[in-house]
Design a protein around this motif. Sequence first.
Motif, mmCIF file in Angstrom:
data_model
loop_
_atom_site.group_PDB
_atom_site.id
_atom_site.type_symbol
_atom_site.label_atom_id
_atom_site.label_comp_id
_atom_site.label_asym_id
_atom_site.label_seq_id
_atom_site.Cartn_x
_atom_site.Cartn_y
_atom_site.Cartn_z
ATOM 1 N N ARG A 117 1.238 12.454 -13.101
ATOM 2 C CA ARG A 117 0.738 14.542 -13.327
ATOM 3 C C ARG A 117 -0.029 14.661 -13.727
ATOM 4 O O ARG A 117 -1.060 15.431 -13.389
ATOM 5 N N MET A 118 -1.770 13.759 -13.782
ATOM 6 C CA MET A 118 -2.986 14.154 -14.272
ATOM 7 C C MET A 118 -3.135 14.317 -13.027
ATOM 8 O O MET A 118 -4.215 15.382 -12.495
ATOM 9 N N ALA A 119 -2.617 13.668 -12.113
ATOM 10 C CA ALA A 119 -2.820 13.904 -10.324
ATOM 11 C C ALA A 119 -2.713 15.133 -9.620
ATOM 12 O O ALA A 119 -3.303 15.965 -9.525
ATOM 13 N N GLU A 120 -1.250 15.444 -10.560
ATOM 14 C CA GLU A 120 -0.465 16.887 -10.065
ATOM 15 C C GLU A 120 -1.508 18.239 -10.392
ATOM 16 O O GLU A 120 -2.312 18.943 -9.899
ATOM 17 N N ARG A 121 -1.573 18.096 -11.895
ATOM 18 C CA ARG A 121 -2.690 18.628 -12.225
ATOM 19 C C ARG A 121 -4.708 19.464 -12.294
ATOM 20 O O ARG A 121 -4.000 20.558 -12.028
ATOM 21 N N THR A 122 -4.466 18.443 -11.762
ATOM 22 C CA THR A 122 -6.255 18.226 -11.083
ATOM 23 C C THR A 122 -5.899 18.939 -9.754
ATOM 24 O O THR A 122 -6.735 19.646 -9.087
ATOM 25 N N ALA A 123 -5.659 18.795 -8.685
ATOM 26 C CA ALA A 123 -5.068 18.396 -7.512
ATOM 27 C C ALA A 123 -4.643 20.469 -7.309
ATOM 28 O O ALA A 123 -4.925 21.357 -7.335
ATOM 29 N N PHE A 286 -4.631 6.414 -0.571
ATOM 30 C CA PHE A 286 -3.579 7.130 -0.925
ATOM 31 C C PHE A 286 -3.579 7.848 0.349
ATOM 32 O O PHE A 286 -2.360 8.902 0.166
ATOM 33 N N ASP A 287 -4.142 8.137 1.564
ATOM 34 C CA ASP A 287 -3.954 8.359 2.540
ATOM 35 C C ASP A 287 -3.171 10.326 2.517
ATOM 36 O O ASP A 287 -2.722 9.896 3.214
ATOM 37 N N GLY A 288 -3.927 11.294 2.103
ATOM 38 C CA GLY A 288 -3.025 12.206 1.550
ATOM 39 C C GLY A 288 -2.446 12.424 0.648
ATOM 40 O O GLY A 288 -2.270 13.675 -0.172
ATOM 41 N N GLU A 289 -1.624 11.164 -0.272
ATOM 42 C CA GLU A 289 -1.192 11.770 -0.914
ATOM 43 C C GLU A 289 -1.235 11.595 -2.469
ATOM 44 O O GLU A 289 -2.838 11.253 -2.617
ATOM 45 N N LEU A 290 -1.207 12.758 -3.423
ATOM 46 C CA LEU A 290 -1.676 11.808 -4.646
ATOM 47 C C LEU A 290 -2.062 10.399 -5.247
ATOM 48 O O LEU A 290 -0.865 9.981 -5.150
ATOM 49 N N PRO A 291 -3.233 10.192 -5.812
ATOM 50 C CA PRO A 291 -2.966 9.267 -6.621
ATOM 51 C C PRO A 291 -2.196 8.911 -7.997
ATOM 52 O O PRO A 291 -1.674 10.252 -8.325
ATOM 53 N N GLY A 292 -1.638 7.405 -8.282
ATOM 54 C CA GLY A 292 -1.289 7.226 -9.651
ATOM 55 C C GLY A 292 -1.750 6.276 -10.430
ATOM 56 O O GLY A 292 -2.224 6.253 -9.854
ATOM 57 N N LEU A 396 -10.086 9.871 -16.159
ATOM 58 C CA LEU A 396 -11.271 10.045 -15.500
ATOM 59 C C LEU A 396 -11.003 9.502 -13.665
ATOM 60 O O LEU A 396 -11.520 10.222 -12.733
ATOM 61 N N VAL A 397 -10.829 8.410 -13.434
ATOM 62 C CA VAL A 397 -10.628 7.798 -12.441
ATOM 63 C C VAL A 397 -9.680 8.863 -11.416
ATOM 64 O O VAL A 397 -9.188 8.860 -10.213
ATOM 65 N N ILE A 398 -8.125 9.077 -12.116
ATOM 66 C CA ILE A 398 -7.552 10.123 -11.042
ATOM 67 C C ILE A 398 -8.386 11.260 -10.617
ATOM 68 O O ILE A 398 -8.098 11.340 -9.733
ATOM 69 N N ALA A 399 -8.545 11.541 -12.123
ATOM 70 C CA ALA A 399 -8.956 12.862 -11.351
ATOM 71 C C ALA A 399 -9.903 13.083 -10.499
ATOM 72 O O ALA A 399 -10.114 14.067 -9.815
ATOM 73 N N ALA A 401 -10.903 10.885 -8.731
ATOM 74 C CA ALA A 401 -10.751 10.796 -6.998
ATOM 75 C C ALA A 401 -9.296 11.455 -6.454
ATOM 76 O O ALA A 401 -9.669 11.928 -4.728
ATOM 77 N N THR A 402 -8.226 12.534 -6.783
ATOM 78 C CA THR A 402 -8.076 13.462 -6.734
ATOM 79 C C THR A 402 -9.014 14.366 -6.112
ATOM 80 O O THR A 402 -8.627 15.180 -4.782
#
Length: 438
Positions: A117-123, A286-292, A396-399, A401-402
């Motif tokens: 969800r962190m990655a989804e919200r950031t994206a 993650f090759d274009g995918e969102l990280p987790g 911080l890391v997920i956001a 990276a995204t």
Amino acid sequence: MGSANRPPTPDGVPLMGHGWAFARDPWTAMREWAERGAVVELSFPGRSMYMVTDPQLVERVLVADQDRFTLSRAQRQTFAGIEDHAVTASTGERWKRLRRALQPAFEWDGVRSYGDRMAERTAAHVDDWDPGDRLDLWAEMRRLTLHVLGDTLLGVDVEGEEAVIHEAADALVAKTDFRRPGQLLPDWVPTPTQRRFERAVGALDEYIEGVIADSSPEPAGDSVVGVLLAARERGDLSPAEVRDNLTALFLAGHDSSAVTLTYAWYELGRHPEVRERLVAEVDGVFDGELPGADDFDDLDGVRTVVDETLRLYPPAFATSREATDPVTIGGYDLPAGAQLMLPQWVLHRDERYWEDPDTFDPARWERDADRPEYAYFPFSGGPRHCIGMRFARLELVIALATMVDRVDLDVSVDGPLTFTPSLSLRPENDVRATVRTT
């Protein structure tokens, strides 16, 4: 306490003591004072303080002898009127009870479930930017981290309520600004800053009460709101403790992360080669995918950028404690009630432990370094370390990276980067960013 056994005292000025230099430029003042010794005695209007800048002594205060120290009066006064019943302003058995009530929401297994969800919200946030947009970077990072916090840990939709939360945070920072003329006045004096603070706290209290009314108790491991309400139903927390702990999490839970992401982008703008390495890394992970959360351990470069940003720009630039008994620190006898300042800003930039300490160098974290543990403590340490540390590091890391995977930012600051001398290490200058295509 005999004068022969007192720590050295740097030069000050009449009446103001060391308060004048601290208010003007605390960052330079603290580093200069540290040159006088591992423990120095400082005087401010109405109080004295001991600054401790030896990692072993910091570890002793925060960890080994932590039962001989408590939350400082300065920190309790800082949060008076807004977080009086929160874990951030509590001591003794009450602090232990509050910490136990909150802890289930911050266990790693629960926190890591928020990664997607962190990655989804950031994206979603970044995808609203168009090439050529000119951003207020600090404001954008504040909105982002507040939404991440609401969508994950708190389980609250903050859409449309950002201004209430941000105004309360801004009013608290303004109230604790070391340069404020009314800083030494009691809170009952109706200065413009104090009136603003009371209005902002009233509006935030109203919002928090609405959040509580719309929420239901949940088992341990779910949202913090639910965990707190379940504790209230068990009789472990009072309504005021539920409200004030939610207030503390709303404010600190987004502000510190926003500060760190702002400075991370600032440094990436000054070091494009570091950003290029991050782009290559996230492409490979993650090759274009969102990280987790499962990608956390593979994002070595992103983690080092976060670690290095927290070293150079610790959101809480100093930790404070108060001695509950007479203690001897660094060979000096300090009385019961002594106020101690343990400045991350100084230790994180001490050339004894860091090569080229003022240089942004994420690669230093990939090199073996023989340094004391408490030469680096961005989340404080010991039993009172920041309860949200795991959440913040993952976010911080997920956001970052995204964002790096989706956008490039041309960051600019008008003049040298400066900071607000207050509760947290906020940028004083406008930090602007122009969106570029990746």
